[in-house]
Design an enzyme around this catalytic site. Structure first.
Site, PDB file in Angstrom:
ATOM      1  N   TRP A  48      57.176 -97.431 -50.468  1.00  0.00           N
ATOM      2  CA  TRP A  48      57.194 -97.320 -51.846  1.00  0.00           C
ATOM      3  C   TRP A  48      57.856 -95.798 -52.473  1.00  0.00           C
ATOM      4  O   TRP A  48      58.954 -96.067 -53.361  1.00  0.00           O
ATOM      5  CB  TRP A  48      55.772 -97.305 -52.609  1.00  0.00           C
ATOM      6  CG  TRP A  48      55.795 -97.153 -54.102  1.00  0.00           C
ATOM      7  CD1 TRP A  48      55.628 -96.257 -54.916  1.00  0.00           C
ATOM      8  CD2 TRP A  48      56.088 -98.459 -55.016  1.00  0.00           C
ATOM      9  NE1 TRP A  48      55.619 -96.428 -56.207  1.00  0.00           N
ATOM     10  CE2 TRP A  48      55.976 -97.764 -56.212  1.00  0.00           C
ATOM     11  CE3 TRP A  48      56.507 -99.518 -54.846  1.00  0.00           C
ATOM     12  CZ2 TRP A  48      56.542 -98.545 -57.389  1.00  0.00           C
ATOM     13  CZ3 TRP A  48      56.963-100.359 -56.077  1.00  0.00           C
ATOM     14  CH2 TRP A  48      56.762 -99.718 -57.179  1.00  0.00           C
ATOM     15  N   ASP A  84      54.348-102.790 -52.522  1.00  0.00           N
ATOM     16  CA  ASP A  84      54.467-103.932 -53.697  1.00  0.00           C
ATOM     17  C   ASP A  84      55.698-104.630 -53.721  1.00  0.00           C
ATOM     18  O   ASP A  84      56.799-104.328 -53.364  1.00  0.00           O
ATOM     19  CB  ASP A  84      54.453-103.380 -55.318  1.00  0.00           C
ATOM     20  CG  ASP A  84      53.881-104.117 -56.180  1.00  0.00           C
ATOM     21  OD1 ASP A  84      53.879-105.627 -55.975  1.00  0.00           O
ATOM     22  OD2 ASP A  84      53.629-103.814 -57.310  1.00  0.00           O
ATOM     23  N   LYS A 162      46.559-102.057 -48.383  1.00  0.00           N
ATOM     24  CA  LYS A 162      46.619-101.123 -49.418  1.00  0.00           C
ATOM     25  C   LYS A 162      46.143-101.966 -50.734  1.00  0.00           C
ATOM     26  O   LYS A 162      47.008-102.849 -51.152  1.00  0.00           O
ATOM     27  CB  LYS A 162      47.863-100.517 -49.637  1.00  0.00           C
ATOM     28  CG  LYS A 162      48.158 -99.558 -51.177  1.00  0.00           C
ATOM     29  CD  LYS A 162      49.374 -98.588 -50.899  1.00  0.00           C
ATOM     30  CE  LYS A 162      49.654 -98.092 -52.474  1.00  0.00           C
ATOM     31  NZ  LYS A 162      50.939 -97.217 -52.480  1.00  0.00           N
ATOM     32  N   ASP A 164      45.474-102.243 -54.626  1.00  0.00           N
ATOM     33  CA  ASP A 164      45.771-101.388 -55.958  1.00  0.00           C
ATOM     34  C   ASP A 164      44.817-101.927 -57.039  1.00  0.00           C
ATOM     35  O   ASP A 164      44.074-102.758 -56.859  1.00  0.00           O
ATOM     36  CB  ASP A 164      47.320-101.680 -56.365  1.00  0.00           C
ATOM     37  CG  ASP A 164      47.809-100.357 -56.993  1.00  0.00           C
ATOM     38  OD1 ASP A 164      47.148 -99.702 -57.418  1.00  0.00           O
ATOM     39  OD2 ASP A 164      49.041-100.209 -56.777  1.00  0.00           O
ATOM     40  N   ASP A 229      49.831 -91.355 -59.127  1.00  0.00           N
ATOM     41  CA  ASP A 229      51.019 -91.250 -58.195  1.00  0.00           C
ATOM     42  C   ASP A 229      51.525 -89.993 -57.801  1.00  0.00           C
ATOM     43  O   ASP A 229      51.623 -89.181 -58.982  1.00  0.00           O
ATOM     44  CB  ASP A 229      51.835 -92.326 -58.800  1.00  0.00           C
ATOM     45  CG  ASP A 229      51.408 -93.706 -58.523  1.00  0.00           C
ATOM     46  OD1 ASP A 229      50.280 -94.009 -58.260  1.00  0.00           O
ATOM     47  OD2 ASP A 229      52.452 -94.686 -58.670  1.00  0.00           O
TER      48      ASP A 229
HETATM   49  C1  GLA Z   1      50.983 -97.980 -57.847  1.00  0.00           C
HETATM   50  C2  GLA Z   1      50.276 -97.454 -56.400  1.00  0.00           C
HETATM   51  C3  GLA Z   1      51.825 -96.757 -56.079  1.00  0.00           C
HETATM   52  C4  GLA Z   1      52.483 -98.205 -55.539  1.00  0.00           C
HETATM   53  C5  GLA Z   1      52.823 -98.906 -56.847  1.00  0.00           C
HETATM   54  C6  GLA Z   1      53.431-100.207 -56.581  1.00  0.00           C
HETATM   55  O1  GLA Z   1      51.350 -97.166 -58.641  1.00  0.00           O
HETATM   56  O2  GLA Z   1      49.959 -96.313 -56.827  1.00  0.00           O
HETATM   57  O3  GLA Z   1      51.187 -96.243 -54.765  1.00  0.00           O
HETATM   58  O4  GLA Z   1      51.722 -98.993 -54.720  1.00  0.00           O
HETATM   59  O5  GLA Z   1      51.647 -99.158 -57.724  1.00  0.00           O
HETATM   60  O6  GLA Z   1      53.647-101.096 -57.831  1.00  0.00           O
END
Ligand code: GLA
Length: 624
Positions: A48, A84, A162, A164, A229
């Site tokens: 990511w 993602d 992972k 979310d 993030d």
């Molecule tokens: C969120 C998560 C990131 C990533 C994005 C993907 O922002 O915190 O680490 O996985 O989604 O869309």
């Protein structure tokens, strides 16, 4: 009129640091999720941070190869994680998630097989809402499909999820519903494991949006995000550290605070700042998930990710997160107890100026010993101390030590610290006092200590104190002062390096040793009358004799844009005037940068508002 113009362009980098008052968390220790996984913080890679939505089987497989060839697999990095955007936006007619056939032509199981063939593990990403977090529309979430999706992942031989927390229906946006969503996926993963035999690490990616306290997570996930993030920016890394460092009591084998994936190698920070990120994350027993393109990572980046001494702190089997010993004015001391009785001590200088940071073995949690071994985890060298641990830490940098009871002062050199201060106030032609400071933390004296200062030949240097010492004893500090005079500048952007050195001998065989430090001064020389300066964008100006220098960045002035920096003369252009400018150098520019004469009748800012000097035409040497 004849003017020598020396012009260059350089982008300016700004970093922001702030001091923080942080207190230790008093939350009660929680028991961990009992799935037998992640007994030490997970290590691996995730696409990511470097690739956003551009994930594919090719990227994942090439990265897995790079993890092997770069030595990272053998250093402990085992999870190769898909983030993602791996799926099609919608489920198929049977309600199944569908890997995007363009990105994953052979599906996820084929990638898992490939990655497993290299001795690595595969991670995947999903969301506990109706859609994932991606701003490009979002892909189907797992809400209401937890058991089917968990089983699907297990059948694909996925080893890590992972999970979310975006796109929740309104009635889900509260603490109990959020805990219930993650509990549902925890239980679904357990059921899938029971059915297939495939263990799956559960990585909770809930960023406190709905107010769930972090203390809720240890029994639900193997790791949980404690912050929003990360970005590849020093100030952002520091802010995540400030939050995560307070949560030490929650961490333990199988359950880890997650301040987000690493940015090391992505280009927004210095190597010293990246070493800080790696040190702080390891001291906090955080997951070490590399977030850069490992296929093309530089040797410097790989050296950070591959630092076995620091990784050993992160991966220590005792599973304690480091705690704060002291944190005044951005000078941090952290300590982390390790399984063999050692402690890992981290000295972090959050500030923009060099700092001497000190602690003691006893403050770091060790019992009494006549001497302690101090292993420097970035230099990979060992010294001994009678108890004090002092270091001169560069701005934004971190020193990291592993301290053990017992060291033989006859065979291990004493731990010393050495600094050069005072140069910041140097001015051309003005005598300034600079000070060298040498400290011996060792149990044995440093002998025949000689402090020296080397300056460029156009500087004058005069000793104003003694600079040799027969013996510097345990815990003693000696100083030497010098009066230095910086020369008058002969160029717009002069650069000088001064080097200070302490040489000494130690131990029964008078083993020679030295420690040195260098400081480089780069500061624009002032532009003098009749010249004036004007910047419609970030710019620096300098003058050495007849040579003028401009450092600026901005958009092309072609068209309506007015981004330039200029050294100019007012009212220079009259009927019949001839101006000559010799462009002697242009460096670090893009193809469209311009340097030379600009004749204007005003100095216009980018907002288009004019700024007239009496409405009279001017000559401006401008850039771009
Ligand atoms: C969120 C998560 C990131 C990533 C994005 C993907 O922002 O915190 O680490 O996985 O989604 O869309």
């Amino acid at each position: 009129m004849r003017t020598n113009l020396r012009a260059g362009l350089a982008a300016a980098l700004l970093t922001v640091a702030g001091a923080a008052a942080v207190q230790l968390s008093s939350a009660a220790p929680a028991s961990a999720l009992d799935n037998g996984l992640a007994k030490t913080p997970p290590m691996g890679w995730n696409d990511w941070n470097a690739f956003g939505c551009n994930v594919s089987a090719a990227l994942v497989e090439q990265t897995a190869q790079a993890i092997v060839t770069s030595g990272l697999r053998d250093a402990g990095y085992s999870y190769v994680n898909i983030d993602d955007c791996w799926a099609l936006p919608d489920r198929d007619a049977n309600g199944n998630l569908v890997p995007n056939p363009t990105k994953f032509p052979d599906g996820i199981k084929a990638v898992a097989d490939f990655v497993h063939g290299l001795g690595l593990k595969l991670g995947i990403y999903e969301d506990s809402g109706t859609k994932t977090c991606s701003s490009s529309g979002g892909f189907s979430g797992s809400l209401g499909h937890e058991y089917d999706d968990a089983l699907q992942f297990a059948q694909w031989d996925v080893d890590y999820l992972k999970y979310d927390d975006c796109n929740q229906p309104a009635d889900q946006q509260n603490i109990p519903a959020t805990i219930a969503r993650y509990t549902a996926m925890r239980d679904a993963l357990a059921a899938a494991t029971a059915q297939t035999g495939q263990p799956i690490v559960f990585s909770i990616c809930e960023k406190t949006d709905f107010g769930v306290p972090n203390s809720a997570w240890p029994t639900i996930g193997n790791l949980w995000r404690t912050t929003g993030d990360i970005h590849d920016q020093y100030s952002r890394v520091v802010s995540l550290f400030h939050t995560n460092v307070q949560l030490a009591s929650l961490a333990g084998p199988g359950a880890w605070n997650d301040p987000d994936m690493l940015e090391i190698g992505n280009g927004g920070q210095t190597d010293a700042e990246y070493r800080t990120e790696f040190s702080l994350w390891s001291e906090m027993a955080a997951p070490l998930i590399a977030g850069t393109d490992l296929r093309s990572a530089s040797a410097a980046t790989l050296a950070i990710y591959n630092n076995a001494d620091v990784i050993a702190v992160d991966q220590d089997s005792l599973g304690k997160q480091g705690t704060i010993v002291s944190s005044s004015n951005g000078h941090w001391v952290l300590t982390k107890p390790l399984a063999n009785g050692d402690v890992a001590v981290t000295l972090f200088n959050e500030t923009d100026t060099p700092a001497t940071i000190a602690t003691t073995a006893s403050a770091a949690g060790l019992g009494h010993s006549p001497a302690y071994a101090v292993r420097d985890l970035w230099q990979h060298a060992t010294t001994e101390t009678a108890g004090n641990i002092t270091a001169v830490v560069a701005p934004h940098a971190t020193e990291m030590y592993r301290i053990s009871l017992g060291a033989d002062p006859d065979t291990v050199p004493p731990h010393t610290a050495f600094s050069l201060t005072g140069l910041d106030s140097a001015q051309p032609g003005q005598p300034t006092t600079v000070t060298e400071t040498f400290t011996d933390d060792g149990r044995i004296p440093a002998e025949n200590v000689r402090l020296t200062l080397d300056a460029p030949s156009d500087w004058t240097v005069r000793a104003t104190s003694r600079s040799t010492f027969a013996s510097v004893l345990t815990g003693q500090t000696v100083t030497a002062t010098w009066q230095v005079t910086e020369p008058e500048p002969d160029q717009p952007f002069p650069s000088w390096t001064l080097s200070a050195k302490a040489s000494y001998v130690w131990g029964p065989s008078s083993t020679p040793a030295d420690v040195s430090t260098a400081q480089t001064i780069t500061r624009p020389s002032p532009v003098r009358a009749p010249y004036r300066t004007f910047a419609s964008t970030t710019a620096q100006f300098g003058q050495g004799g007849d040579t003028l220098g401009i450092r600026a960045a901005g958009s092309d002035v072609f068209g309506a844009t007015n981004q330039y920096g200029s050294i100019y003369l007012r009212n220079a252009e009259q009927d019949g005037t001839t101006e000559t400018v010799e462009l002697t150098a242009q460096a670090s520019t893009s193809d469209w940068a311009k340097s030379g004469i600009m004749v204007r009748n005003d100095k216009q800012r980018p907002d288009g508002r004019g700024h007239r000097d009496n409405g009279v035409p001017e000559l401006a040497a401008s850039d771009p």
